[in-house]
Design a protein around this motif. Structure first.
Motif, PDB file in Angstrom:
ATOM      1  N   VAL A   1     -47.960  27.991 -11.886  1.00 43.00           N
ATOM      2  CA  VAL A   1     -47.079  28.635 -12.859  1.00 43.00           C
ATOM      3  C   VAL A   1     -47.847  28.859 -14.158  1.00 43.00           C
ATOM      4  CG1 VAL A   1     -44.950  28.380 -14.193  1.00 43.00           C
ATOM      5  CG2 VAL A   1     -45.090  27.440 -11.871  1.00 43.00           C
ATOM      6  N   GLN A   2     -47.744  30.056 -14.692  1.00 43.63           N
ATOM      7  CA  GLN A   2     -48.250  30.367 -16.030  1.00 43.63           C
ATOM      8  C   GLN A   2     -47.115  31.078 -16.744  1.00 43.63           C
ATOM      9  OE1 GLN A   2     -51.976  32.412 -15.956  1.00 43.63           O
ATOM     10  NE2 GLN A   2     -53.032  30.670 -15.070  1.00 43.63           N
ATOM     11  N   ALA A   3     -46.686  30.505 -17.871  1.00 43.34           N
ATOM     12  CA  ALA A   3     -45.518  31.050 -18.549  1.00 43.34           C
ATOM     13  C   ALA A   3     -45.583  30.810 -20.046  1.00 43.34           C
ATOM     14  CB  ALA A   3     -44.248  30.412 -17.973  1.00 43.34           C
ATOM     15  N   SER A   4     -44.680  31.475 -20.731  1.00 40.36           N
ATOM     16  CA  SER A   4     -44.477  31.225 -22.152  1.00 40.36           C
ATOM     17  C   SER A   4     -42.998  30.895 -22.321  1.00 40.36           C
ATOM     18  CB  SER A   4     -44.872  32.441 -22.983  1.00 40.36           C
ATOM     19  OG  SER A   4     -44.107  33.561 -22.611  1.00 40.36           O
ATOM     20  N   TYR A   5     -42.681  30.178 -23.399  1.00 40.87           N
ATOM     21  CA  TYR A   5     -41.299  29.776 -23.592  1.00 40.87           C
ATOM     22  C   TYR A   5     -40.940  29.650 -25.063  1.00 40.87           C
ATOM     23  CZ  TYR A   5     -43.044  25.105 -24.711  1.00 40.87           C
ATOM     24  OH  TYR A   5     -43.695  24.056 -25.294  1.00 40.87           O
ATOM     25  N   THR A   6     -39.640  29.734 -25.293  1.00 40.32           N
ATOM     26  CA  THR A   6     -39.026  29.296 -26.530  1.00 40.32           C
ATOM     27  C   THR A   6     -38.202  28.089 -26.094  1.00 40.32           C
ATOM     28  OG1 THR A   6     -36.991  30.572 -26.273  1.00 40.32           O
ATOM     29  CG2 THR A   6     -38.862  31.693 -27.334  1.00 40.32           C
ATOM     30  N   GLY A   7     -37.420  27.540 -26.926  1.00 41.47           N
ATOM     31  CA  GLY A   7     -36.591  26.413 -26.496  1.00 41.47           C
ATOM     32  C   GLY A   7     -35.592  26.789 -25.426  1.00 41.47           C
ATOM     33  N   THR A   8     -35.101  28.035 -25.455  1.00 41.07           N
ATOM     34  CA  THR A   8     -34.009  28.437 -24.564  1.00 41.07           C
ATOM     35  C   THR A   8     -34.344  29.572 -23.603  1.00 41.07           C
ATOM     36  OG1 THR A   8     -33.162  29.943 -26.252  1.00 41.07           O
ATOM     37  CG2 THR A   8     -32.246  27.696 -26.222  1.00 41.07           C
ATOM     38  N   THR A   9     -35.596  30.028 -23.576  1.00 40.66           N
ATOM     39  CA  THR A   9     -36.008  31.072 -22.633  1.00 40.66           C
ATOM     40  C   THR A   9     -37.391  30.741 -22.091  1.00 40.66           C
ATOM     41  OG1 THR A   9     -37.070  32.468 -24.301  1.00 40.66           O
ATOM     42  CG2 THR A   9     -34.727  32.884 -23.849  1.00 40.66           C
ATOM     43  N   VAL A  10     -37.676  31.279 -20.914  1.00 37.35           N
ATOM     44  CA  VAL A  10     -39.004  31.135 -20.320  1.00 37.35           C
ATOM     45  C   VAL A  10     -39.283  32.390 -19.509  1.00 37.35           C
ATOM     46  CG1 VAL A  10     -38.141  29.906 -18.278  1.00 37.35           C
ATOM     47  CG2 VAL A  10     -40.510  29.596 -18.974  1.00 37.35           C
ATOM     48  N   GLU A  11     -40.544  32.824 -19.483  1.00 39.73           N
ATOM     49  CA  GLU A  11     -40.933  33.942 -18.627  1.00 39.73           C
ATOM     50  C   GLU A  11     -42.397  33.790 -18.260  1.00 39.73           C
ATOM     51  OE1 GLU A  11     -41.918  37.938 -20.666  1.00 39.73           O
ATOM     52  OE2 GLU A  11     -40.183  37.144 -21.739  1.00 39.73           O
ATOM     53  N   GLY A  12     -42.715  34.221 -17.038  1.00 40.19           N
ATOM     54  CA  GLY A  12     -44.099  34.097 -16.606  1.00 40.19           C
ATOM     55  C   GLY A  12     -44.293  34.534 -15.176  1.00 40.19           C
ATOM     56  N   THR A  13     -45.333  33.971 -14.554  1.00 41.32           N
ATOM     57  CA  THR A  13     -45.673  34.298 -13.177  1.00 41.32           C
ATOM     58  C   THR A  13     -45.812  33.025 -12.352  1.00 41.32           C
ATOM     59  OG1 THR A  13     -48.040  34.282 -13.663  1.00 41.32           O
ATOM     60  CG2 THR A  13     -46.896  36.405 -13.828  1.00 41.32           C
ATOM     61  N   VAL A  14     -45.554  33.171 -11.053  1.00 44.58           N
ATOM     62  CA  VAL A  14     -45.736  32.083 -10.089  1.00 44.58           C
ATOM     63  C   VAL A  14     -46.598  32.642  -8.962  1.00 44.58           C
ATOM     64  CG1 VAL A  14     -44.621  30.466  -8.519  1.00 44.58           C
ATOM     65  CG2 VAL A  14     -43.430  31.180 -10.598  1.00 44.58           C
ATOM     66  N   ASP A  15     -47.759  32.038  -8.756  1.00 45.98           N
ATOM     67  CA  ASP A  15     -48.633  32.416  -7.642  1.00 45.98           C
ATOM     68  C   ASP A  15     -48.512  31.352  -6.566  1.00 45.98           C
ATOM     69  OD1 ASP A  15     -49.756  34.818  -8.736  1.00 45.98           O
ATOM     70  OD2 ASP A  15     -50.875  33.547 -10.128  1.00 45.98           O
ATOM     71  N   THR A  16     -48.271  31.787  -5.333  1.00 46.45           N
ATOM     72  CA  THR A  16     -48.036  30.880  -4.208  1.00 46.45           C
ATOM     73  C   THR A  16     -49.108  31.070  -3.158  1.00 46.45           C
ATOM     74  OG1 THR A  16     -45.657  31.052  -4.599  1.00 46.45           O
ATOM     75  CG2 THR A  16     -46.344  30.220  -2.443  1.00 46.45           C
ATOM     76  N   LEU A  17     -49.570  29.955  -2.606  1.00 45.14           N
ATOM     77  CA  LEU A  17     -50.544  29.961  -1.515  1.00 45.14           C
ATOM     78  C   LEU A  17     -50.152  28.843  -0.561  1.00 45.14           C
ATOM     79  CD1 LEU A  17     -53.137  31.340  -0.532  1.00 45.14           C
ATOM     80  CD2 LEU A  17     -54.426  29.626  -1.797  1.00 45.14           C
ATOM     81  N   THR A  18     -50.131  29.137   0.753  1.00 43.38           N
ATOM     82  CA  THR A  18     -49.693  28.131   1.719  1.00 43.38           C
ATOM     83  C   THR A  18     -50.862  27.554   2.506  1.00 43.38           C
ATOM     84  OG1 THR A  18     -49.320  29.791   3.442  1.00 43.38           O
ATOM     85  CG2 THR A  18     -47.451  29.247   2.024  1.00 43.38           C
ATOM     86  N   TYR A  19     -50.634  26.345   2.986  1.00 42.19           N
ATOM     87  CA  TYR A  19     -51.560  25.628   3.871  1.00 42.19           C
ATOM     88  C   TYR A  19     -50.722  25.082   5.013  1.00 42.19           C
ATOM     89  CZ  TYR A  19     -54.587  26.019  -0.158  1.00 42.19           C
ATOM     90  OH  TYR A  19     -55.326  26.528  -1.204  1.00 42.19           O
TER      91      TYR A  19
END
Length: 172
Positions: free
Chosen positions: A121-139
């Motif tokens: 997860v890489q994101a930015s936030y305020t106290g009441t909001t968050v937005e970003g990206t999630v990169d998924t890789l399986t094993y």
């Protein structure tokens, strides 16, 4: 000359006040706030990593919404459910949450998929909001490994957490 001195003092005072406001904003965003959160995710990339059909049926453009709770006292280490999305059970492997930035590694599982689902997860936030990206890789122990990228947003929707099951019904 006297007017110039007064003007300089006034400008310095105004700058000092702006600095205090900025410090207050940063202090407010030191952590994400405890309470009930609503999240939304959109798949931006999906591909097989073993050249077989991915174990998760998802396509670019797929969207889903969910809900998560950040219990009081866990604001500096919110549960992975906030960032992973509906259907995942996650343990946090590492996290950095400070000054409006989040970098987190999650080890997740999902019903119907056997094996590790790693999420970054890489994101930015305020106290009441968050937005970003999630990169998924399986094993996975068998076929179906995949890599997926999603963008997500979240917002605090309540001061206290919903009763278990209530949040899922609302998100559905």
């Amino acid at each position: 000359m006297r007017n110039l001195t007064i003007l300089s003092v006034c400008l310095l005072a105004a700058c000092g006040g702006a600095g205090e406001e900025k410090k207050a904003e940063q202090a407010q965003a030191a952590t994400v706030e405890a309470g009930q959160w609503e999240t939304s995710f959109e798949v931006t990339a999906m591909r097989s990593t073993d050249k077989l059909t991915p174990a998760l049926k998802a396509a670019v453009g797929d969207k889903e919404s969910g809900a998560a709770c950040i219990p009081a006292g866990s604001e500096t280490s919110p549960p992975g459910a906030l960032f992973a999305g509906p259907g995942y059970t996650c343990a946090t492997q590492s996290s950095y949450i400070r000054n409006g930035r989040i970098n987190m590694s999650l080890k997740c599982s999902r019903p119907g998929i056997s094996g590790d689902i790693m999420q970054t997860v890489q994101a930015s936030y305020t106290g009441t909001t968050v937005e970003g990206t999630v990169d998924t890789l399986t094993y996975l122990p068998g076929p179906g490994d995949f890599a997926m990228a999603r963008k997500f947003t979240g917002r605090k929707s309540g001061a206290t957490c919903a009763a278990p099951g209530a949040a899922e019904k609302k998100a559905a």
